[in-house]
Design a protein around this motif. Sequence first.
Motif, PDB file in Angstrom:
ATOM      1  N   ASP A 268       0.801  -1.225   0.000  1.00  0.00           N
ATOM      2  CA  ASP A 268       0.000   0.000   0.000  1.00  0.00           C
ATOM      3  C   ASP A 268       0.834   1.275   0.000  1.00  0.00           C
ATOM      4  N   PRO A 290      -3.304   4.451  -1.058  1.00  0.00           N
ATOM      5  CA  PRO A 290      -3.928   5.685  -1.563  1.00  0.00           C
ATOM      6  C   PRO A 290      -3.142   6.286  -2.717  1.00  0.00           C
ATOM      7  N   LYS A 291      -3.784   7.204  -3.399  1.00  0.00           N
ATOM      8  CA  LYS A 291      -3.171   7.878  -4.544  1.00  0.00           C
ATOM      9  C   LYS A 291      -1.906   8.618  -4.145  1.00  0.00           C
ATOM     10  N   SER A 292      -1.878   9.156  -2.935  1.00  0.00           N
ATOM     11  CA  SER A 292      -0.715   9.920  -2.476  1.00  0.00           C
ATOM     12  C   SER A 292       0.542   9.061  -2.361  1.00  0.00           C
ATOM     13  N   GLY A 310      -8.929   3.827  -4.248  1.00  0.00           N
ATOM     14  CA  GLY A 310      -8.337   4.998  -3.635  1.00  0.00           C
ATOM     15  C   GLY A 310      -7.020   5.427  -4.255  1.00  0.00           C
ATOM     16  N   GLU A 314      -9.116  10.354  -5.183  1.00  0.00           N
ATOM     17  CA  GLU A 314      -9.035  10.715  -3.774  1.00  0.00           C
ATOM     18  C   GLU A 314     -10.313  10.290  -3.050  1.00  0.00           C
ATOM     19  N   THR A 318      -9.197   1.980   0.328  1.00  0.00           N
ATOM     20  CA  THR A 318      -7.829   1.483   0.294  1.00  0.00           C
ATOM     21  C   THR A 318      -7.632   0.491   1.438  1.00  0.00           C
TER      22      THR A 318
END
Length: 495
Positions: A268, A290-292, A310, A314, A318
């Motif tokens: 992740d 997550p996208k970040s 995710g 956003e 996730t």
Amino acid sequence: MYRILHEEKIPPKLRHIIWDVNGTITDNGTPDREVLERIMILASKGVHHSFITGRDRHWLQKILIAHLSKMKGFEKSVGNLHFYPELGLMELDPISGRIKLTDLIKDHPLTDPSVRQKIANLFYRGQGLIPYLGKEKTGYFAGGDADNNFFLIPKTPSVEFPHFFWSDSKELIGTAEVIRNPDTSLNKECATKINESAKRLENVFRDWGLKNLIKVSPISTALNLVPIVGGGIPLDKDMAAGLALYNLSQELQIRIQEVCSQTIAIGDGTADLLFTTPVLALIPIFFVGPKSQLRPTVLQERQIAILAEGAIKEGGETGPKITKEVLQLIESRVAPERDVIYLRGKDSLEEFEGDERLKRGIERRIRHFIPEEDIHVHDAFLDPSLQEGHIHRYSYEAIMLEDGEIDALVWAGEEIRTYPLKEWGDMIIFLPRAQHTLLVKRRSRVIVAKAHIVAFAKDQRQRVDLPAGLEPLRQEMLEGKKPLKHILEEVRAKL
């Protein structure tokens, strides 16, 4: 929800999963029980699991092994579970608790107590700080480490990197953890300093003459300090994945390339993308973060087989919620220990040990769709011919003879096996992904039942070529070039 980006990257036969732990299996430090249950189901079917984390062995024992050991089937399947704390620089035996250290870091500066002490002094440590007992104090803020030890931290920094706690639990790598709030969430202000602090720390190591010996690896919750060994190789998650693959190939006594071709990774975070590029191969990854955290290199991006919702937008799902869904997909693709379940005679229905829904469907002789059980059941007449070869990717298919005579053919490569259905009640169940066809010797009547493993996977029948020895015969039969009697004789000779 997730999106499959590269279906072709997912191995047709899965033998091994490389895991990140924190945030992939756990949610706020607690392992998801359903994820653990699915891991144990796969382990019981022969799938190996390598858990690779930057956390220390005591954390891994407490957070993961202690919970897995309480799961059904642990004692029988524990040999398929492999644990690599501290980025694989040690391997932890889940039963005895003993560790095996890698020889790669022998005499490395990070194993020198004086060097570790010098690095540790750059960050906050529990010693010398006032314990936080729930009461605020002017000039201080409450914060703690990843082990839920909380202190009053001076707002005027007293160390060079005031946004981190040094982890004294690590033995081989070094870790500076982002300061956490009393509710155990990351302190947002401190978390924004991760990348900036990583660059500053690299400059410190350069001044100390350690630039080419220690890599600063920023992750979402900490700064990991990773040994660099001969040839400038950092012992990070890519090297850890390579060690896990090598160890498994030695255990199974097969070529490491074969293990690599049957391996996926699940993670992740940005650091988990390193799983895709061990030294000897490229490994597909199911990214559930997550996208970040999705910051792949060009090469890593090509290995992303599945993305969590995710990671695409956003606010999407996730972590363990997505992990459970992809494990369901994996379960449907695991190569079974056998391709078929084969039963003879009128007692087959009572003796059938396979999927319970499928058994009930056949017993009831219901010739329609049973929506609440996701079963299709019908009867059919089959004329003498060689049917096309196919697989059902996500379904069991059972065929029970009522009248006539049929040979069921199953193959892997050029190895063909035959299962005769001659008497009422003779039955064969083709497991998911078994390549099969039917050779009908005389007009026959059968009961056919199909049970889907996953609800979304309807109509997943896929045509496959017959083995080399059968494909020409099928074409000659369809084109009427040979009488059926001669075809049967040739097929029987090849079997």
